[in-house]
Design a protein around this motif. Structure first.
Motif, PDB file in Angstrom:
ATOM      1  N   ASN A   1       0.811  -1.267   0.066  1.00 10.84           N
ATOM      2  CA  ASN A   1       0.023   0.159   0.098  1.00 10.84           C
ATOM      3  C   ASN A   1       0.991   1.379  -0.116  1.00 10.84           C
ATOM      4  O   ASN A   1       0.359   2.253   0.413  1.00 10.84           O
ATOM      5  CB  ASN A   1      -0.795   0.099   1.210  1.00 10.84           C
ATOM      6  CG  ASN A   1      -0.049   0.010   2.445  1.00 10.84           C
ATOM      7  OD1 ASN A   1       1.249  -0.051   2.472  1.00 10.84           O
ATOM      8  ND2 ASN A   1      -0.846  -0.581   3.630  1.00 10.84           N
TER       9      ASN A   1
ATOM     10  N   SER B   1      -6.916   4.531  -3.303  1.00  7.39           N
ATOM     11  CA  SER B   1      -6.982   2.955  -3.370  1.00  7.39           C
ATOM     12  C   SER B   1      -8.714   2.755  -3.723  1.00  7.39           C
ATOM     13  O   SER B   1      -9.136   1.805  -2.862  1.00  7.39           O
ATOM     14  CB  SER B   1      -6.834   2.294  -1.850  1.00  7.39           C
ATOM     15  OG  SER B   1      -7.115   3.116  -0.780  1.00  7.39           O
TER      16      SER B   1
ATOM     17  N   GLN C   1     -13.839  -5.336   3.026  1.00 11.38           N
ATOM     18  CA  GLN C   1     -13.547  -6.548   2.430  1.00 11.38           C
ATOM     19  C   GLN C   1     -13.313  -7.487   4.093  1.00 11.38           C
ATOM     20  O   GLN C   1     -12.675  -7.113   4.826  1.00 11.38           O
ATOM     21  CB  GLN C   1     -12.344  -6.775   1.726  1.00 11.38           C
ATOM     22  CG  GLN C   1     -12.150  -6.078   0.334  1.00 11.38           C
ATOM     23  CD  GLN C   1     -11.081  -6.116  -0.107  1.00 11.38           C
ATOM     24  OE1 GLN C   1     -10.226  -4.949   0.195  1.00 11.38           O
ATOM     25  NE2 GLN C   1     -10.664  -6.979  -1.159  1.00 11.38           N
TER      26      GLN C   1
ATOM     27  N   ARG D   1     -12.002 -11.050   4.915  1.00 13.04           N
ATOM     28  CA  ARG D   1     -11.296 -12.462   4.534  1.00 13.04           C
ATOM     29  C   ARG D   1     -10.842 -13.380   5.432  1.00 13.04           C
ATOM     30  O   ARG D   1     -10.462 -13.172   6.470  1.00 13.04           O
ATOM     31  CB  ARG D   1      -9.694 -11.923   3.979  1.00 13.04           C
ATOM     32  CG  ARG D   1      -9.716 -10.964   2.685  1.00 13.04           C
ATOM     33  CD  ARG D   1     -10.252 -12.001   1.687  1.00 13.04           C
ATOM     34  NE  ARG D   1     -10.356 -11.035   0.109  1.00 13.04           N
ATOM     35  CZ  ARG D   1     -11.615 -10.391   0.035  1.00 13.04           C
ATOM     36  NH1 ARG D   1     -12.696 -10.668   0.870  1.00 13.04           N
ATOM     37  NH2 ARG D   1     -11.755  -9.813  -1.191  1.00 13.04           N
TER      38      ARG D   1
ATOM     39  N   ASP E   1     -17.136  -9.055   0.167  1.00  7.06           N
ATOM     40  CA  ASP E   1     -16.898  -7.890  -0.223  1.00  7.06           C
ATOM     41  C   ASP E   1     -18.152  -6.820  -0.377  1.00  7.06           C
ATOM     42  O   ASP E   1     -19.260  -7.384  -0.680  1.00  7.06           O
ATOM     43  CB  ASP E   1     -16.365  -7.839  -1.856  1.00  7.06           C
ATOM     44  CG  ASP E   1     -15.163  -8.356  -2.027  1.00  7.06           C
ATOM     45  OD1 ASP E   1     -14.153  -8.648  -0.854  1.00  7.06           O
ATOM     46  OD2 ASP E   1     -14.370  -8.577  -3.001  1.00  7.06           O
TER      47      ASP E   1
ATOM     48  N   ARG F   1      -9.282 -11.555   8.420  1.00  2.00           N
ATOM     49  CA  ARG F   1      -8.820 -10.005   8.407  1.00  2.00           C
ATOM     50  C   ARG F   1      -9.921  -9.111   7.883  1.00  2.00           C
ATOM     51  O   ARG F   1     -10.756  -9.355   7.144  1.00  2.00           O
ATOM     52  CB  ARG F   1      -7.778  -9.793   7.484  1.00  2.00           C
ATOM     53  CG  ARG F   1      -6.374 -10.492   8.182  1.00  2.00           C
ATOM     54  CD  ARG F   1      -5.250 -10.189   6.854  1.00  2.00           C
ATOM     55  NE  ARG F   1      -5.643 -10.448   5.624  1.00  2.00           N
ATOM     56  CZ  ARG F   1      -5.353  -9.897   4.706  1.00  2.00           C
ATOM     57  NH1 ARG F   1      -4.520  -8.872   4.504  1.00  2.00           N
ATOM     58  NH2 ARG F   1      -5.657 -10.424   3.350  1.00  2.00           N
TER      59      ARG F   1
ATOM     60  N   LEU G   1     -10.618  -5.466   5.661  1.00  2.00           N
ATOM     61  CA  LEU G   1      -9.939  -4.358   5.321  1.00  2.00           C
ATOM     62  C   LEU G   1     -11.035  -3.234   4.852  1.00  2.00           C
ATOM     63  O   LEU G   1     -11.999  -3.544   4.266  1.00  2.00           O
ATOM     64  CB  LEU G   1      -9.288  -4.602   3.975  1.00  2.00           C
ATOM     65  CG  LEU G   1      -8.194  -5.784   4.163  1.00  2.00           C
ATOM     66  CD1 LEU G   1      -8.626  -7.285   3.802  1.00  2.00           C
ATOM     67  CD2 LEU G   1      -7.223  -5.782   3.205  1.00  2.00           C
TER      68      LEU G   1
ATOM     69  N   ASN H   1     -11.328   0.084   2.111  1.00  2.00           N
ATOM     70  CA  ASN H   1     -10.710   0.723   1.249  1.00  2.00           C
ATOM     71  C   ASN H   1      -9.050  -0.086   1.039  1.00  2.00           C
ATOM     72  O   ASN H   1      -8.343   0.591   0.647  1.00  2.00           O
ATOM     73  CB  ASN H   1     -10.377   2.178   1.514  1.00  2.00           C
ATOM     74  CG  ASN H   1     -11.841   2.937   1.429  1.00  2.00           C
ATOM     75  OD1 ASN H   1     -12.464   2.756   0.662  1.00  2.00           O
ATOM     76  ND2 ASN H   1     -11.821   3.631   2.713  1.00  2.00           N
ATOM     77  N   GLY H   2      -9.269  -1.262   1.037  1.00  2.00           N
ATOM     78  CA  GLY H   2      -8.038  -2.252   0.787  1.00  2.00           C
ATOM     79  C   GLY H   2      -7.081  -2.058   1.859  1.00  2.00           C
ATOM     80  O   GLY H   2      -6.056  -2.712   1.718  1.00  2.00           O
ATOM     81  N   GLU H   3      -7.087  -1.193   3.014  1.00  2.00           N
ATOM     82  CA  GLU H   3      -6.323  -1.258   3.963  1.00  2.00           C
ATOM     83  C   GLU H   3      -6.743  -1.951   5.314  1.00  2.00           C
ATOM     84  O   GLU H   3      -8.128  -1.800   5.478  1.00  2.00           O
ATOM     85  CB  GLU H   3      -6.153   0.327   4.593  1.00  2.00           C
ATOM     86  CG  GLU H   3      -5.983   1.269   3.492  1.00  2.00           C
ATOM     87  CD  GLU H   3      -4.653   1.612   3.247  1.00  2.00           C
ATOM     88  OE1 GLU H   3      -3.784   1.231   4.082  1.00  2.00           O
ATOM     89  OE2 GLU H   3      -4.460   2.427   2.217  1.00  2.00           O
ATOM     90  N   PRO H   4      -5.766  -2.821   5.712  1.00  2.00           N
ATOM     91  CA  PRO H   4      -6.385  -3.573   6.932  1.00  2.00           C
ATOM     92  C   PRO H   4      -6.658  -2.691   7.941  1.00  2.00           C
ATOM     93  O   PRO H   4      -6.101  -1.557   8.491  1.00  2.00           O
ATOM     94  CB  PRO H   4      -4.962  -4.332   7.367  1.00  2.00           C
ATOM     95  CG  PRO H   4      -4.030  -4.039   6.346  1.00  2.00           C
ATOM     96  CD  PRO H   4      -4.499  -3.019   5.511  1.00  2.00           C
ATOM     97  N   VAL H   5      -7.682  -2.885   8.682  1.00  2.00           N
ATOM     98  CA  VAL H   5      -8.411  -2.042   9.851  1.00  2.00           C
ATOM     99  C   VAL H   5      -8.396  -2.939  11.249  1.00  2.00           C
ATOM    100  O   VAL H   5      -8.596  -4.368  10.946  1.00  2.00           O
ATOM    101  CB  VAL H   5      -9.760  -1.498   9.812  1.00  2.00           C
ATOM    102  CG1 VAL H   5      -9.529  -0.332   8.606  1.00  2.00           C
ATOM    103  CG2 VAL H   5     -10.629  -2.428   9.296  1.00  2.00           C
TER     104      VAL H   5
END
Ligand SMILES: Nc1ncnc2c1ncn2[C@@H]1O[C@H](COP(=O)(O)OP(=O)(O)O)[C@@H](O)[C@H]1O
Ligand SMILES: [Mg+2]
Lengths: 268, 331
Positions: free
Chosen positions: A2, A12, A19, A21, A39, A73, A75, A77-81
């Motif tokens: 990222n 992103s 998301q 996972r 998603d 996991r 995420l 906006n594509g970032e892990p939170v």
């Protein structure tokens, strides 16, 4: 990975809003949620269907931070939170409306809409004086904007009908959010009659857009196929299929809920 | 300005809701209680020449003031979804502590303040037990009732003694014709109304008592609110305990016997509820005046004290039954 993401998240914006996972969660021997991937796109309404005990509520509570996953996991906006408490999820713009609505029957409509976020004057934080007039004014404006018909913001929520209560809960959830927020609804029409349920569905349709994405658990298959863009089917904790709501019939959807796999081909 | 005109096609039940609101206003518990108080006063006045004299009214007011102060703490605790049965014993511990200190030569003001500090500590302990050990408040504070009674008897060796120095009896004095406890009543009433009905903390206390799970979901710290409300109730128990001891001019471990009964009856009459999230300072005030007038009138009609207990107990049952009557629109 990222390193090119811009600080404000625009870089992103191609990634889905939310998301999940490999989410797992067991209660003792019960695998409530197992290896679930989901998603959620921007401005999307995603339906979640499945039998009782399929793990729908648990999955939603994991996103809301009130149940912690054993693994997996999340995420945005594509970032892990990191979501470990309800405050975490709220800070990320995620609001959940629980099956029991979490309303305060002893408080009036305006108090319920503003609960925990009351505007105050004078002393800081909890000792501040409530701005009652302003809360009633803004609550009334909000209800009007959402086309919610409730006689007065001074009515105690305990005297409202089931549909009105549901709408107060929705109004509270969307009242304070900026863009890119997520509304989670666990069976919003479960306890409602047909007319009230239709009114609530109408409200949900109205509030989407403007960056609001919705995940909604429902038992009413025709209703959710009509309302949602995509429908996710769960069975015994697993995510068995995601359907395009427009091209799926009620029978197909029910078959999947019961069988856990497409009736004939057995291939998702 | 009020642009809340109902849009076309307003729901049918808005009229029913307006009717419900009107009914609540007319049959509101405060209004009913005020009417009952007026009827009671009229009855006693017709039977007792003495009842409506200024001296007797002042007596009722003086008794009401102490009861109101402790009853307001009881109300706060009920609103937040708790219960405090230890108030009478707490007042006793506070009273004998202040009395003993004064007897030992501690200045009046300091003895008063230290007594109140003991009250605050008792409230904090109540709240700590309820929140930390997750013990049902009925059990926790019932146990505290006996623990504190035991403490009061230990402090006094089980004896009641009259204080020789009249300096302690400031609660018997009047300032400008008004009994001293009434000034404390006013201070406690103003503080409580502001806290409970105008601040965010007060609003959240109603929320915590009305629906603790929802309060947690709204990121409120339910336990901290409960600890706080028991501690404030302890403050009020402290003030009331010192005032009662001062009024009696005695160090008496059993001085506040049966106060739970009078206080709970007054508070339930005033509209607070065991289920939490309901109650008001004004309602409690009217309830206290009602119970004080009832007690005063019955005693002066030479009704035996045992009968008075039965009448007040019956009033409590009526109040709670009224509170739990089925309501339209409720689950
Ligand atoms: N707090 C809990 N403790 C124990 N078991 C739970 C708990 N929450 C959910 N479960 C179990 O997990 C499974 C999934 O429950 P849930 O997510 O509520 O399903 P759904 O909402 O699809 O009906 C069920 O078997 C349920 O009994
Ligand atoms: Mg469920």
């Amino acid at each position: 990975m990222n390193e090119h993401a811009s600080p404000n998240g625009n870089g992103s914006s191609r990634a889905p809003l939310l998301q999940l996972r490999g989410i797992c969660r067991s209660f003792g021997h019960v695998r409530a949620v197992h290896e679930v991937d989901v998603d959620l796109q921007r401005n999307e309404i995603l339906g979640i269907v499945g039998d009782n005990g399929a793990g729908k509520s648990t999955l939603m509570k994991i996103i809301a931070g009130t149940v912690s996953p054993d693994s997996g996991r999340i995420l945005m906006n594509g970032e892990p939170v990191e979501i470990t408490t309800a405050q975490d999820s709220r800070r990320l713009g995620i609001e959940m409306i629980y099956q029991d609505l979490a309303l305060f029957d002893n408080l009036d409509v305006a108090a319920n809409v503003f609960i925990g976020r009351e505007p105050t004057r004078g002393l800081p934080s909890l000792l501040g004086f409530l701005e009652r007039r302003r809360m009633h004014r803004e609550a009334a404006a909000l209800l009007e904007r959402l086309n919610i018909m409730i006689g007065s913001t001074r009515l105690p929520v305990g005297v409202l009908s089931g549909g009105q209560r549901q709408m107060v809960a929705i109004a509270r959830a969307v009242a304070f959010e900026e863009n890119n927020h997520i509304l989670l609804m666990d069976e919003p029409s479960a306890a409602l009659g047909a007319t009230e349920s239709a009114t609530v569905t109408e409200l949900i349709r109205d509030i989407r857009g403007d960056g609001l994405s919705i995940m909604i658990i429902s038992h009413r298959i025709p209703e959710v196929l009509d309302l949602a863009d995509r429908v996710m089917v769960m069975k015994r904790g697993e995510h068995v299929a995601t359907l395009d709501a427009r091209s799926t019939s009620v029978e197909e959807c029910v078959n999947l809920i019961v069988a856990g796999a497409p009736a004939a081909t057995g291939q998702a | 300005m009020t642009a809340t005109a109902t849009p076309p096609g307003a729901p049918l039940d808005s009229r029913a809701q307006a009717a419900a609101r009107a009914r609540r206003l007319l049959l509101g518990q405060h209004v009913l209680l005020l009417i009952a108080l007026i009827l009671l006063g009229t009855y006693f006045t017709s039977r007792l020449d003495f009842f409506l004299t200024s001296q007797n009214v002042l007596t009722i007011l003086r008794f009401s003031a102490v009861t109101f102060i402790v009853a307001t703490g009881f109300t706060l605790v009920l609103i937040g979804g708790g219960l405090d049965l230890s108030i009478g014993s707490g007042m006793a511990v506070v009273g004998v502590t202040a009395g003993k200190l004064f007897e030992a030569g501690v200045p009046l003001v300091l003895a008063f303040v230290l007594g109140v500090v003991v009250g605050v500590a008792i409230g904090f302990v109540n709240g700590f037990i309820v929140t930390r050990f997750r013990i049902n408040p009925l059990i926790a504070t019932l146990a505290m009732l006996f623990v504190l009674l035991g403490v009061a008897f230990i402090i006094t060796d089980g004896r009641s003694t009259q204080l020789r120095d009249d300096g302690f009896r400031f609660a018997r004095e009047n300032v400008g014709g008004v009994p001293v406890p009434v000034f404390f009543l006013i201070a406690v009433a103003v503080l409580s109304v502001v806290l409970l009905h105008t601040t965010k903390a007060g609003r959240h206390l109603f929320a915590v008592g009305g629906n603790p799970d929802a309060a947690r979901q709204a990121a409120m710290n339910v336990d901290r609110f409960r600890l706080g409300m028991y501690t404030v109730a302890g403050l009020y128990t402290g003030i009331a305990g010192v005032l009662l001891a001062s009024d009696l001019g005695a160090i008496a471990p059993n001085s506040a016997r049966n106060w739970e009964l009078y206080v709970a009856t007054a508070v339930f009459l005033g509209g607070a509820s065991l289920t939490g999230g309901r109650g008001s300072v004004v309602g409690t005030f009217i309830g206290v005046v009602f119970v004080s007038a009832l007690d005063n009138g019955l005693v002066q009609m030479a009704v035996r004290p045992q009968i008075v207990l039965i009448v007040v107990g019956a009033a409590m049952i009526l109040a709670v039954a009224f509170d739990q009557r089925p309501k339209g629109g409720f689950r």
